[in-house]
Design a protein around this motif. Structure first.
Motif, PDB file in Angstrom:
ATOM      1  N   VAL A 136       7.224   7.430  -2.025  1.00  0.00           N
ATOM      2  CA  VAL A 136       5.988   7.908  -1.843  1.00  0.00           C
ATOM      3  C   VAL A 136       4.576   7.775  -1.568  1.00  0.00           C
ATOM      4  O   VAL A 136       3.857   8.750  -1.105  1.00  0.00           O
ATOM      5  N   ALA A 137       4.725   6.636  -1.696  1.00  0.00           N
ATOM      6  CA  ALA A 137       3.128   6.273  -1.102  1.00  0.00           C
ATOM      7  C   ALA A 137       2.915   6.322   0.586  1.00  0.00           C
ATOM      8  O   ALA A 137       2.093   5.549   1.015  1.00  0.00           O
ATOM      9  N   ASP A 154       4.817  -3.993   2.745  1.00  0.00           N
ATOM     10  CA  ASP A 154       5.574  -4.598   2.364  1.00  0.00           C
ATOM     11  C   ASP A 154       5.901  -4.939   0.486  1.00  0.00           C
ATOM     12  O   ASP A 154       6.905  -4.910  -0.395  1.00  0.00           O
ATOM     13  N   GLU A 155       4.713  -4.396   0.071  1.00  0.00           N
ATOM     14  CA  GLU A 155       4.371  -4.117  -1.350  1.00  0.00           C
ATOM     15  C   GLU A 155       6.041  -2.406  -1.826  1.00  0.00           C
ATOM     16  O   GLU A 155       6.688  -2.642  -3.467  1.00  0.00           O
ATOM     17  N   LEU A 156       5.447  -2.086  -1.474  1.00  0.00           N
ATOM     18  CA  LEU A 156       6.192  -0.395  -1.337  1.00  0.00           C
ATOM     19  C   LEU A 156       7.406  -0.650  -1.679  1.00  0.00           C
ATOM     20  O   LEU A 156       7.702  -0.026  -1.843  1.00  0.00           O
ATOM     21  N   LEU A 157       7.845  -1.421  -0.258  1.00  0.00           N
ATOM     22  CA  LEU A 157       9.506  -1.664   0.499  1.00  0.00           C
ATOM     23  C   LEU A 157       9.911  -2.513  -0.914  1.00  0.00           C
ATOM     24  O   LEU A 157      11.456  -1.725  -0.803  1.00  0.00           O
ATOM     25  N   GLU A 158       9.168  -3.478  -1.503  1.00  0.00           N
ATOM     26  CA  GLU A 158       9.884  -4.190  -2.159  1.00  0.00           C
ATOM     27  C   GLU A 158      10.150  -3.225  -3.547  1.00  0.00           C
ATOM     28  O   GLU A 158      10.959  -3.057  -3.839  1.00  0.00           O
ATOM     29  N   ALA A 167       0.073  -7.106 -14.445  1.00  0.00           N
ATOM     30  CA  ALA A 167       0.775  -7.526 -12.860  1.00  0.00           C
ATOM     31  C   ALA A 167       1.721  -7.007 -13.236  1.00  0.00           C
ATOM     32  O   ALA A 167       2.401  -6.066 -13.930  1.00  0.00           O
ATOM     33  N   GLY A 168       2.374  -6.288 -11.984  1.00  0.00           N
ATOM     34  CA  GLY A 168       3.619  -5.091 -11.524  1.00  0.00           C
ATOM     35  C   GLY A 168       2.398  -3.624 -10.848  1.00  0.00           C
ATOM     36  O   GLY A 168       3.922  -3.241 -11.234  1.00  0.00           O
ATOM     37  N   THR A 169       1.552  -3.530 -11.607  1.00  0.00           N
ATOM     38  CA  THR A 169       1.303  -2.339 -11.165  1.00  0.00           C
ATOM     39  C   THR A 169       1.047  -1.857  -9.546  1.00  0.00           C
ATOM     40  O   THR A 169       0.834  -2.721  -8.958  1.00  0.00           O
ATOM     41  N   LEU A 170       2.103  -0.673  -9.805  1.00  0.00           N
ATOM     42  CA  LEU A 170       1.898   0.271  -8.319  1.00  0.00           C
ATOM     43  C   LEU A 170       0.431   0.400  -8.054  1.00  0.00           C
ATOM     44  O   LEU A 170       0.403   1.609  -8.786  1.00  0.00           O
ATOM     45  N   SER A 171      -0.257   0.264  -7.091  1.00  0.00           N
ATOM     46  CA  SER A 171      -1.734   0.239  -6.688  1.00  0.00           C
ATOM     47  C   SER A 171      -2.265   0.147  -4.820  1.00  0.00           C
ATOM     48  O   SER A 171      -1.075  -0.023  -4.000  1.00  0.00           O
ATOM     49  N   ALA A 172      -3.018   1.028  -4.552  1.00  0.00           N
ATOM     50  CA  ALA A 172      -2.962   1.138  -3.772  1.00  0.00           C
ATOM     51  C   ALA A 172      -4.144   0.760  -2.678  1.00  0.00           C
ATOM     52  O   ALA A 172      -5.115   0.678  -1.867  1.00  0.00           O
ATOM     53  N   THR A 173      -4.954  -0.149  -3.713  1.00  0.00           N
ATOM     54  CA  THR A 173      -5.847  -1.512  -3.419  1.00  0.00           C
ATOM     55  C   THR A 173      -5.765  -2.095  -2.209  1.00  0.00           C
ATOM     56  O   THR A 173      -6.767  -2.445  -0.944  1.00  0.00           O
ATOM     57  N   ARG A 174      -5.051  -2.748  -1.863  1.00  0.00           N
ATOM     58  CA  ARG A 174      -4.684  -3.226  -0.246  1.00  0.00           C
ATOM     59  C   ARG A 174      -5.019  -1.982   1.027  1.00  0.00           C
ATOM     60  O   ARG A 174      -6.350  -2.831   1.891  1.00  0.00           O
ATOM     61  N   THR A 175      -4.830  -1.012   0.752  1.00  0.00           N
ATOM     62  CA  THR A 175      -5.628  -0.344   1.787  1.00  0.00           C
ATOM     63  C   THR A 175      -6.608   0.015   1.924  1.00  0.00           C
ATOM     64  O   THR A 175      -7.536   0.360   3.132  1.00  0.00           O
ATOM     65  N   LEU A 199      -2.785  -4.221   5.047  1.00  0.00           N
ATOM     66  CA  LEU A 199      -1.955  -2.926   5.392  1.00  0.00           C
ATOM     67  C   LEU A 199      -0.889  -3.815   5.684  1.00  0.00           C
ATOM     68  O   LEU A 199       0.218  -2.613   4.600  1.00  0.00           O
ATOM     69  N   ALA A 200      -0.433  -4.623   6.333  1.00  0.00           N
ATOM     70  CA  ALA A 200       1.369  -4.535   5.917  1.00  0.00           C
ATOM     71  C   ALA A 200       1.771  -4.854   4.624  1.00  0.00           C
ATOM     72  O   ALA A 200       2.822  -5.029   4.175  1.00  0.00           O
TER      73      ALA A 200
END
Length: 896
Positions: free
Chosen positions: A813-814, A804-808, A772-780, A799-800
């Motif tokens: 940097v991603a 939202d996750e990146l802004l949160e 939980a909470g891991t930063l990843s690009a899976t959704r892209t 993608l949206a």
């Protein structure tokens, strides 16, 4: 006009007269609009909701006809045409139900519930919305039962049994029924409930019961002391608090320590935040973030994140020692979130409603004593001395429970003789009454019990058995109700209730030995967590770190206060990678404090074991941290350069323009500066020497992987493919899962830039289960897959969601990676917006520039002056608008 959906679709006028709403299809149209009352629903979305997967060819005309019929019945102003959408403007029972939930008024929400939503109406397209409403209702039911089980378990057994039979997979309901049965002496029946629910879960779903249900079973099997019905005599207080919550955005429960404020607040549900673990008003946001699982976001405060999350009720417990911070936080969120605080004095914020928690009356005091006494000693029998004893204890629940815990060795008459209090019943006197009761219980402890009790006051949060050498003494303190125990996700956890902790702290005297023991325990714990984080049990390590974090934060703060930078470094070092992996930016702040805290190398080295009392565990030697004394600049340079890496990561992740602190020249320092500036050519030059200066294999591999995206941007494909492919092999075999995921994502982008098929890498990466909470690009990557199979709406949604996750999390940097996918998905339909983002991409960094050159063709570039954060916001706005135009659905919770 009023629209009802709960219990069936219906409409009535303001005078209560029923309105004919036509055929079942017209009712379905009305229900779809009413479920989103006040919000325009696009025609395409309405068609999906009304006809599901099989709309007729004439669906648009049919919808128009049904809307026209409804407007005739309800009034033309009730349903409004808004462009290519319709909006319902009317009050609904669903809106009132949800409004009560948001206000924390569980009883009001249950009163509004009129039955199964859309009962009697066949509407497959609305099934997901109906299921969501039922879930909200069941959550409210569980909160209500939690309160009622605490107050009167016997009275709810029958009703709870019916709910468990109707909802056999709701483990929370089963746990509450087991607790109610157990508290009324029906141990065998409680275990029978567990067995029935477990059998159903195994037979129907193939899963075992969850942690909460298993914990209740263990409590019953172990014949653990029956928890008191903690709300004996509090029905009036519950009603007063519920009424106050309806009138005011901030309600504060005020009363002396031990009066029961925390227990009263805890049964009302909501997001519970204990402030007892912190010492400064400035730490209130950190405590809230920890409790609610909020990650620090640059440019967005914790208060703003709480508002965005919109918990139905936010409970701030034990505010009195950080009153200014608690008041400021409550004021910052109360316009959108209901706040319930507990304190010895009011917060003094606007619109605050104060509820004074009074002592229990004599009858309730006596009943509480009897319940606790029976739990401590099954042979206990009531006698006449209890009434006078409770009167002398001023009806303070904690004082009564401490006295009742002694009935195995002292009968009530003896307790009364020994308890020489006799104070007037005033607020100040009640403080003295509680202190006298605690003092009396403390006086009955043995020397060993007193010593341990006082030393435990340095723990800021729950701790496990390994924190205490004298486990038999700890067991005695638990039996005497001086230490509380509960089942945590990783086993039993112990803590001192706040009034007891404050008393113990005052009695401790010289704190140095206890503080050193606490630091030693934290060192052992964080070292064990660090081992988990680097292997296949990474998810467990993440969970254990979350549990440890309040104690770790206090230990680090104490080390900084004493200028023991070696201890601070040793506490932080095992978990530094959680900054890039899970966004714990506090680590970056600590790293900066280490850099600014001293110039002498000896102050940065881990302390000698003899520096602390007890066994501090083995601190990693300096060579495993970064370089040895033979490295350029010596030990000081290597250590300072090591911490500079994590300051650089914090700055880069949040796109912070701050300059990096000065450190002596060292390969790791050059690595940090090149990484922070995004200079891929310099990174390629300094990387080998930087890695050679690191002796830890795990850390060396991690530092090899961190800059891979930057190296791709300057065309270092051969290096990336070779080294990262080796890392992927390693991480497949040994873990951790997150680094396998990151390695595969990196290899996928490298393949894409070279014109090879990246999908095998991306598909494997998407299948890796992450903590939980891991930063990843899976959704892209999933967005790209949805786009390839023609599901443009789903691609927009994913993608949206990722944006939202990146802004949160603030991981801007991603942004360049997202821009690549954004352009690929939008360049046909939204060519102008794709051109704008291509202009951003060309100027973002080397990775973006190379992507713009190699992956995009046939688009004329627009060159905007955008920051990473501005680019993310712009892409989100474009995607949201595109989703609205295409009637995009909102994915179910948890769907990635």
């Amino acid at each position: 006009m009023w629209i009802g959906l709960l219990g069936g679709v219906r409409a009535t006028t303001g005078d209560g007269e029923p309105v004919d709403i036509g055929s079942p299809r017209s009712q379905t149209v009305l229900a779809a609009l009413a479920l989103s009352a006040g919000v325009p629903l696009p025609v395409s979305r309405l068609i999906d909701l009304v006809w599901g997967d099989s709309p007729p060819a004439s669906a648009s005309k049919a919808l128009q006809w049904h809307v026209a019929q409804l407007r005739k019945s309800l009034g033309a102003s009730v349903i409004t045409r808004v462009g290519a959408a319709y909006r319902l403007d009317a009050a609904t029972d669903v809106s009132r139900f949800r409004s009560c939930l948001r206000a924390g008024d569980v009883a009001g929400a249950l009163t509004e519930w009129g039955g199964v939503p859309l009962a009697g109406l066949e509407a497959p397209g609305l099934a997901a919305a109906v299921a969501g409403l039922v879930e909200e209702w069941l959550s409210a039911v569980e909160m209500d039962f939690s309160r009622r089980v605490a107050a009167d378990p016997r009275a709810v057994v029958g009703e709870l049994s019916s709910f468990v039979a109707d909802y056999p997979t709701r483990e929370r309901l089963a746990a509450l029924l087991m607790t109610a049965l157990y508290r009324t002496g029906r141990q065998a029946d409680a275990l029978a409930v567990y067995q029935r629910v477990r059998q159903h879960l195994v037979d129907e779903l193939g899963v075992e019961p969850g942690a909460e249900l298993r914990a209740v079973e263990q409590q019953v099997l172990a014949h653990a002391p029956v928890p008191a019905p903690v709300l004996i005599g509090r029905s009036g207080d519950l009603a007063a608090v519920a009424e106050a919550l309806q009138r005011s955005p901030v309600v504060t429960l005020v009363g002396p320590g031990g009066i029961g404020k925390t227990r009263l607040a805890s049964v009302l549900g909501g997001a519970f935040v204990s402030l007892a673990e912190i010492t400064s008003s400035a730490d209130v946001p950190w405590a809230v973030a920890d409790a609610l699982g909020i990650v620090e976001r640059p440019g967005l405060t914790v208060a703003q994140a709480v508002v965005a999350a919109r918990p139905s009720l936010l409970v701030l417990d034990n505010c009195e020692h950080v009153l200014d911070g608690a008041a400021a936080f409550a004021a910052a969120v109360c316009s959108s979130v209901q706040v319930l605080a507990t304190s010895r004095e009011r917060l003094a914020v606007a619109d605050e409603q104060v509820v004074v928690v009074e002592p229990l009356d004599l009858a309730a005091s006596v009943e509480l004593f009897h319940v606790r006494a029976r739990a401590a000693d099954p042979t206990y029998v009531r006698d006449a001395f209890v009434s006078e004893l409770c009167a002398r204890l001023d009806g303070i629940p904690l004082a009564i429970e401490l006295a009742a815990a002694r009935v195995r060795s002292h009968r009530p008459a003896e307790l009364l003789t020994r308890l020489d209090i006799g104070v007037r019943r005033t607020g100040v006197a009640r403080h003295r009454t509680l202190r006298s009761a605690i003092q009396w219980s403390y006086g009955l402890l043995s020397t060993a019990e007193r010593s341990l009790f006082c030393r435990l006051s340095v723990f800021a949060a729950p701790f496990d058995l390994s924190a205490v050498a004298e486990d038999h003494v700890l067991a005695d303190l638990v039996e005497r109700s001086m230490v509380a125990v509960h089942a945590g996700p990783f086993g039993r956890r112990f803590r001192l209730l706040e009034p007891l902790r404050q008393f113990a702290s005052a009695e401790l005297g010289d704190r140095s030995e206890a503080v050193a023991a606490h630091a030693s325990w934290c060192l052992r714990q964080v070292a064990a967590v660090g081992e988990l984080l680097t292997g296949p049990r990474e998810a467990e390590g993440v969970g254990r770190l979350a549990e440890l974090w309040p104690n770790l934060r206090v230990a680090v703060a104490r080390a900084f206060e004493r200028a023991d930078l070696g201890l601070a470094a040793a506490l932080i070092r095992p978990v530094v990678t959680e900054l890039p992996l899970r966004g714990r930016r506090e680590i970056g702040d600590w790293a900066e404090r280490l850099l600014s805290g001293g110039d002498r190398a000896s102050r940065l080295l881990p302390p000698m074991a003899a520096h602390h009392t007890h066994d501090v565990g083995r601190v990693p030697p300096k060579s495993t941290i970064a370089g040895g004394s033979d490295s350029p600049g010596g030990v000081e340079a290597s250590l300072r350069a090591f911490w500079l890496v994590w300051v650089a990561e914090r700055n880069t992740q949040g796109s912070r323009p701050a300059e990096l602190p000065d450190v002596p020249d060292h390969p790791l320092g050059r690595y940090a500066r090149a990484y922070s500036s995004g200079d891929g050519h310099e990174l390629a030059r300094c990387l080998p020497e930087a890695l050679d200066s690191v002796d830890s294999p795990d850390l060396r591999a991690f530092l090899e992987l961190m800059p891979a995206g930057t190296l791709i941007g300057v065309g270092q494909f051969e290096h990336v493919d070779g080294k990262v492919a080796e890392l992927a092999v390693r991480y497949r075999a040994q873990g951790p899962p997150t680094l396998l995921h990151w390695s595969l994502q990196t290899l996928g982008y490298s393949a894409m830039f070279q014109g090879r098929d990246p999908e095998p890498f991306f598909d494997e990466a998407a299948d890796v289960e992450l903590p939980a909470g891991t930063l990843s690009a899976t959704r892209t990557t999933r967005a790209r897959a949805a786009f390839r199979r023609g599901d443009e709406r789903r691609a927009f949604e994913l993608l949206a969601e990722h944006i939202d996750e990146l802004l949160e999390t603030g991981n801007v940097v991603a942004a360049s990676v997202v821009a690549v996918e954004f352009i690929a998905i939008t360049k046909v339909r939204l060519r102008g917006e794709a051109a704008v983002m291509l202009g951003y991409l060309k100027h973002a960094n080397d990775f973006g520039a190379l992507a713009a050159e190699r992956l995009v063709s046939g688009i004329t570039t627009t060159a905007p002056g955008m920051s990473d954060r501005e680019a993310l916001h712009h892409m989100r706005q474009v995607l949201n608008a595109a989703r609205a135009r295409s009637g995009s659905r909102t994915p179910p919770a948890g769907q990635a």
